[in-house]
Design a protein around this motif. Structure first.
Motif, mmCIF file in Angstrom:
data_model
loop_
_atom_site.group_PDB
_atom_site.id
_atom_site.type_symbol
_atom_site.label_atom_id
_atom_site.label_comp_id
_atom_site.label_asym_id
_atom_site.label_seq_id
_atom_site.Cartn_x
_atom_site.Cartn_y
_atom_site.Cartn_z
ATOM 1 N N THR A 12 -14.123 -13.572 -9.506
ATOM 2 C CA THR A 12 -13.521 -12.246 -9.436
ATOM 3 C C THR A 12 -13.057 -11.841 -10.824
ATOM 4 O O THR A 12 -12.931 -12.682 -11.731
ATOM 5 N N ASP A 13 -12.819 -10.572 -11.008
ATOM 6 C CA ASP A 13 -12.391 -10.045 -12.301
ATOM 7 C C ASP A 13 -10.886 -10.267 -12.456
ATOM 8 O O ASP A 13 -10.072 -9.606 -11.809
ATOM 9 N N LEU B 192 -9.290 -11.457 -1.557
ATOM 10 C CA LEU B 192 -9.798 -10.477 -2.518
ATOM 11 C C LEU B 192 -9.099 -9.129 -2.350
ATOM 12 O O LEU B 192 -8.805 -8.440 -3.336
ATOM 13 N N GLU B 193 -8.810 -8.773 -1.110
ATOM 14 C CA GLU B 193 -8.094 -7.515 -0.866
ATOM 15 C C GLU B 193 -6.668 -7.584 -1.416
ATOM 16 O O GLU B 193 -6.175 -6.616 -2.018
ATOM 17 N N GLY C 40 -6.744 -7.243 -5.214
ATOM 18 C CA GLY C 40 -6.916 -5.850 -5.625
ATOM 19 C C GLY C 40 -5.626 -5.058 -5.546
ATOM 20 O O GLY C 40 -5.303 -4.279 -6.461
ATOM 21 N N GLU C 41 -4.848 -5.256 -4.470
ATOM 22 C CA GLU C 41 -3.556 -4.575 -4.352
ATOM 23 C C GLU C 41 -2.574 -5.055 -5.415
ATOM 24 O O GLU C 41 -1.776 -4.268 -5.950
ATOM 25 N N ARG D 113 0.818 -1.214 0.000
ATOM 26 C CA ARG D 113 0.000 0.000 0.000
ATOM 27 C C ARG D 113 0.850 1.262 0.000
ATOM 28 O O ARG D 113 0.377 2.316 -0.422
ATOM 29 N N ARG E 254 -3.310 -6.084 -8.456
ATOM 30 C CA ARG E 254 -3.664 -5.493 -9.754
ATOM 31 C C ARG E 254 -3.110 -4.081 -9.881
ATOM 32 O O ARG E 254 -2.491 -3.731 -10.899
ATOM 33 N N HIS E 255 -3.305 -3.268 -8.854
ATOM 34 C CA HIS E 255 -2.782 -1.900 -8.905
ATOM 35 C C HIS E 255 -1.256 -1.900 -8.980
ATOM 36 O O HIS E 255 -0.656 -1.078 -9.692
#
Length: 641
Positions: free
Chosen positions: A460-461, A418-419, A422-423, A388, A425-426
Motif C-alpha cells: 500500500t502507499d 485498507l479502508e 485511507g481514513e 468519517r 491518511r485523510h
C-alpha cells in the motif's frame, strides 16, 4: 427326655387359636363389637376413643401370641401417645399447606405502586414524623435488611414511601440513596426467571417455594426502584449519579440490564461534567469486571445508538467519556479461557459439554470468541463513523477513537484494514493543516501500529508517513513545553487514591491508561518507537528522512520540559548512534542531505546541544556537553552519561 421332645413337637404344630381356646364369653364380646351401632362422636360406643384403642391394643396383643397381659392403664397410655402423634402430624400438615399457599400467593402478580406491606405500615406509624425520626428509621431499616434480607424484605417499601412523602428534601434524597445502597448488596449475579403457569400449577417443595418467594420479592423491589431512580436522575442528576453508577456495577447481570445500561450511557453522555464523569467511571468498572461479555455488548450497542443519533444531528453529540469506556473492553478473555480449558473433554459428546457449561460460572472459549467478534464489529462501526464525520466531533473524541483503533485494529481483515488506513491518511493530513498535533500524532501512531503487525507485507502507499510525522513533530512543541506539574489537568482522575493510613497510593494501570489517552509527550515517544519498527515508516527510510527527523527531535529536546527533553535526547542519541552516516549532524557545519529542494541547506544539531550544555538541570547539562563525543566514540556507551 423323649416324651418332652414329643410334647414340644406337638405344641409347635398346634395353632394359636388352639393354644388360646375361645370361650363363650369372649365369643359373645367379639360379636357385640362387630354388630355395635355407630354413635355421634364417630365411635361405636359411648366410652370414647381411648377405651376403644385400649381394647384394640389388648386384642392385638392376644392375636400376636401373647397371653393378653397388657393392662388397661398401659393401653390408655399408649392411646394417649398415639393421639398426640396424630395431633402433631395434623398440625404439621396444616402448617405445610399454609406455607405452600403463602408462597404461591407471593408469586402471583407484580408490584403495586404505592402499596405498603403491613410490617412497613406499622413501623411507619410508630415513627416520629420529623427529619431526625425519619432518617433514624432509614438507618434502622437498612441495618435490618442487611442483617436478614429474606425475612425483612417487606421493609423495603419504607424507602419508597419516605422518598415520595418525606418531610424534607434531604430525607427524600437519603431514602432513595439508602435503597440503592442496600439493594446493590442484595442483588444476585444472575437473572431471575419468573415461573410459568405450568410450573405454578405443578407440585413444588417448600424450599423451592421459599427461594422463589425471596427472588420474586427482590425482583418486585427492583421493578419499583429502577423507574424511581430514573425519575430522580431527571430532576437531580448530580445527587443520584453516584447511585446510578453503583447500581450499574452491581446489577449488570440482573434483570432489566438493557434498560439500566441505556440509562447509564445516556447520563454518561450528559452535558454536566460531574455527572458524566461519575457515571462513565461506573461503566468502566462494570466493563472491566464483565466476565461473560454480555453486559459489555449492551454498552457498545447503546454507545452506537448515541453515535448514530449524533451523526443524524439529534441529541447533544457524542462525548469523549463514552469512547474511553470502550477502551476498557476486556478483549482477549477467549484466549485466556482456552488456555485454562480441560483438554480431557475433547472426546466428550455435546450433551456432556452442554451440561458442564451450564454448571460452570465461566463461559467457554468458543462462546467468548463469538462474543468478542460481535463486540469488535460494533466497536469498529462506532470508530469509523466517528472518523468519517470528524468535522462534527471535537479533537478529544477523534483522538480517543484513534487510540481504540490502534489497540484493536490488527484484528480486522485486509479489506477493512485498507479502508481504515485511507481514513487515517485523510484524518492526519487534515489535522496537520489545522495545526492539531494531538489528532495528527494519534493518527500516525495508529497507522504505524497497524502496519507493524501481521500486515507488514501489505502493499500500500505509505510514503506519506515520514513527511507527516516530521511535520507533526514540529507542531508538538507548545504541548511539550509545560508537560509536568504545571498542567491544570494533572493528576488525571482515578490515578491516585487515599488509603486508610492517609497515604497516597498510585494505580499504575490507571496512570498508563491516562498517559496513553491524554499525554502528548508519551505519545511522541510511542510514535517514535513504532516508526523505527515499522518498515513502512522509518525502518527503511533514507538518510534525508532520518536527518529531518533528528533535527526536529533535538529541537524539541532543547525547547521542551527538562523531563521530556531528556527522554527525547535518549531516543535521538540511540538513533544517531545506530546510523553512523548521520554523524556529520554533530558538526557545526552540518551535512547536506537534500532537504532544501533546489537550494540545499545544511542540517546540524550542534547548535541545539549548546543550550543543553548550560541547562539548570544537571543531567541535561552533562548530556549536552558529552553527547557528541559519546556518539562518535566506538567504545563509549550512552548509558554512561
Amino acid at each position: 427326655k423323649r416324651a418332652r421332645l414329643k410334647a414340644e413337637q406337638r405344641e409347635a404344630q398346634e395353632l394359636n387359636a388352639e393354644k388360646r381356646p375361645r370361650t363363650q364369653g369372649k365369643w359373645l364380646e367379639e360379636e357385640r363389637k362387630k354388630t355395635r351401632l355407630p354413635t355421634a362422636s364417630g365411635g361405636r360406643t359411648g366410652r370414647g376413643r381411648e377405651a376403644e384403642v385400649a381394647d384394640e391394643a389388648v386384642s392385638k396383643s392376644a392375636e400376636l401370641g401373647g397371653d393378653g397381659t397388657v393392662g388397661r392403664k398401659k393401653a390408655k397410655r399408649l392411646a394417649v401417645l398415639e393421639k398426640k402423634k396424630a395431633q402433631k402430624a395434623s398440625k404439621k400438615a396444616v402448617a405445610d399447606r399454609k406455607a405452600h399457599a403463602e408462597a404461591a400467593q407471593a408469586l402471583r402478580g407484580k408490584a403495586v405502586k404505592g402499596q405498603l406491606s403491613n410490617a412497613a405500615s406499622d413501623l411507619l406509624q410508630r415513627c416520629r414524623r420529623d427529619a431526625v425520626g425519619e432518617q433514624r428509621l432509614l438507618a434502622m431499616v437498612a441495618e435490618r435488611l442487611a442483617s436478614d434480607p429474606e425475612k425483612e424484605l417487606d421493609f423495603f417499601d419504607i424507602f419508597f414511601e419516605l422518598h415520595a412523602n418525606g418531610c424534607d428534601a434531604r430525607t427524600k434524597q437519603l431514602a432513595l440513596l439508602s435503597a440503592v445502597a442496600v439493594f446493590k448488596d442484595l442483588v444476585p449475579g444472575y437473572r431471575i426467571r419468573e415461573p410459568t403457569e405450568q410450573e405454578k400449577s405443578g407440585p413444588r417443595s417448600k424450599g423451592v417455594l421459599q427461594m422463589e418467594r425471596s427472588e420474586m420479592a427482590l425482583l418486585q423491589a427492583y421493578r419499583r426502584l429502577l423507574p424511581v431512580l430514573e425519575a430522580a436522575m431527571k430532576r437531580q442528576p448530580g445527587v443520584f449519579a453516584a447511585a446510578l453508577a453503583a447500581l450499574v456495577k452491581a446489577a449488570a447481570d440482573f434483570n432489566y440490564r438493557q434498560r439500566l445500561i441505556q440509562t447509564a450511557v445516556k447520563y454518561a453522555n450528559s452535558a454536566a461534567e460531574g455527572v458524566r464523569r461519575t457515571v462513565s467511571e461506573g461503566l468502566q468498572d462494570m466493563v472491566e469486571a464483565d466476565r461473560r461479555l454480555e453486559a459489555s455488548k449492551e454498552v457498545v450497542l447503546a454507545i452506537g445508538h448515541v453515535a448514530q443519533a449524533a451523526a443524524a444531528g439529534r441529541g447533544a453529540g457524542l462525548k469523549t467519556d463514552l469512547l474511553l469506556v470502550l477502551l476498557r473492553l476486556q478483549i482477549g478473555r477467549a484466549e485466556d479461557a482456552s488456555l485454562h480449558e480441560d483438554g480431557g473433554l475433547a472426546d466428550a459428546d455435546d450433551e456432556v459439554r452442554r451440561g458442564l457449561a451450564e454448571a460452570s460460572i465461566n463461559q467457554g472459549a468458543e462462546h467468548l470468541r463469538k462474543a468478542e467478534a460481535e463486540l469488535l464489529y460494533e466497536v469498529f462501526v462506532v470508530y469509523l463513523r466517528t472518523l468519517r464525520q470528524r468535522h462534527v466531533h471535537g479533537r478529544e473524541l477523534i483522538a480517543a477513537a484513534l487510540v481504540g483503533l490502534a489497540r484493536w485494529g490488527q484484528q480486522v481483515n485486509l479489506e477493512l484494514l485498507l479502508e481504515i488506513l485511507g481514513e487515517l491518511r485523510h484524518t492526519v493530513l487534515e489535522a496537520i493543516t489545522q495545526a492539531d498535533e494531538l489528532v495528527a500524532l494519534q493518527g500516525l501512531n495508529c497507522a504505524l501500529v497497524l502496519l507493524s503487525g501481521p500486515s507488514q507485507a501489505l502493499l500500500t502507499d505509505a510514503t506519506w508517513l515520514a513527511d507527516a510525522f516530521t511535520r507533526a513533530l514540529a507542531l508538538a512543541l507548545p504541548s511539550l513545553h509545560s508537560a509536568h506539574s504545571e498542567s491544570t489537568e494533572w493528576p488525571p482522575p482515578r490515578c491516585y487514591a487515599l488509603v486508610e493510613d492517609r497515604s497516597v497510593q498510585a494505580s499504575s494501570r490507571e496512570v498508563a491508561a491516562a498517559m496513553e489517552a491524554h499525554s502528548l509527550p508519551a505519545l511522541v515517544l510511542r510514535c517514535l518507537d513504532n516508526a523505527m519498527r515499522c518498515p513502512h515508516g522509518f525502518g527503511r527510510a533514507s538518510d534525508s528522512a532520518l536527518a529531518g527527523l533528528l533535527e526536529n527531535l533535538f529541537l524539541l529536546a532543547a525547547s521542551a520540559d527538562p523531563y521530556v527533553g531528556f527522554a527525547l535526547l535518549r531516543e535521538a542519541a540511540t538513533l544517531l548512534k545506530k546510523h553512523y552516516r548521520l554523524h556529520t549532524l554533530l558538526d557545526t557545519e552540518g551535512g547536506l542531505f537534500g532537504l532544501g529542494g533546489v537550494t540545499d541547506r545544511a542540517v546540524s544539531v550542534a547548535w541545539q546541544l549548546q543550550p543543553l550544555a548550560f541547562s539548570v538541570v544537571p543531567v541535561l547539562a552533562k548530556v549536552g556537553r558529552s553527547l557528541a563525543a559519546t556518539i562518535k566514540g566506538r567504545r563509549a556507551l550512552l548509558s554512561e552519561i
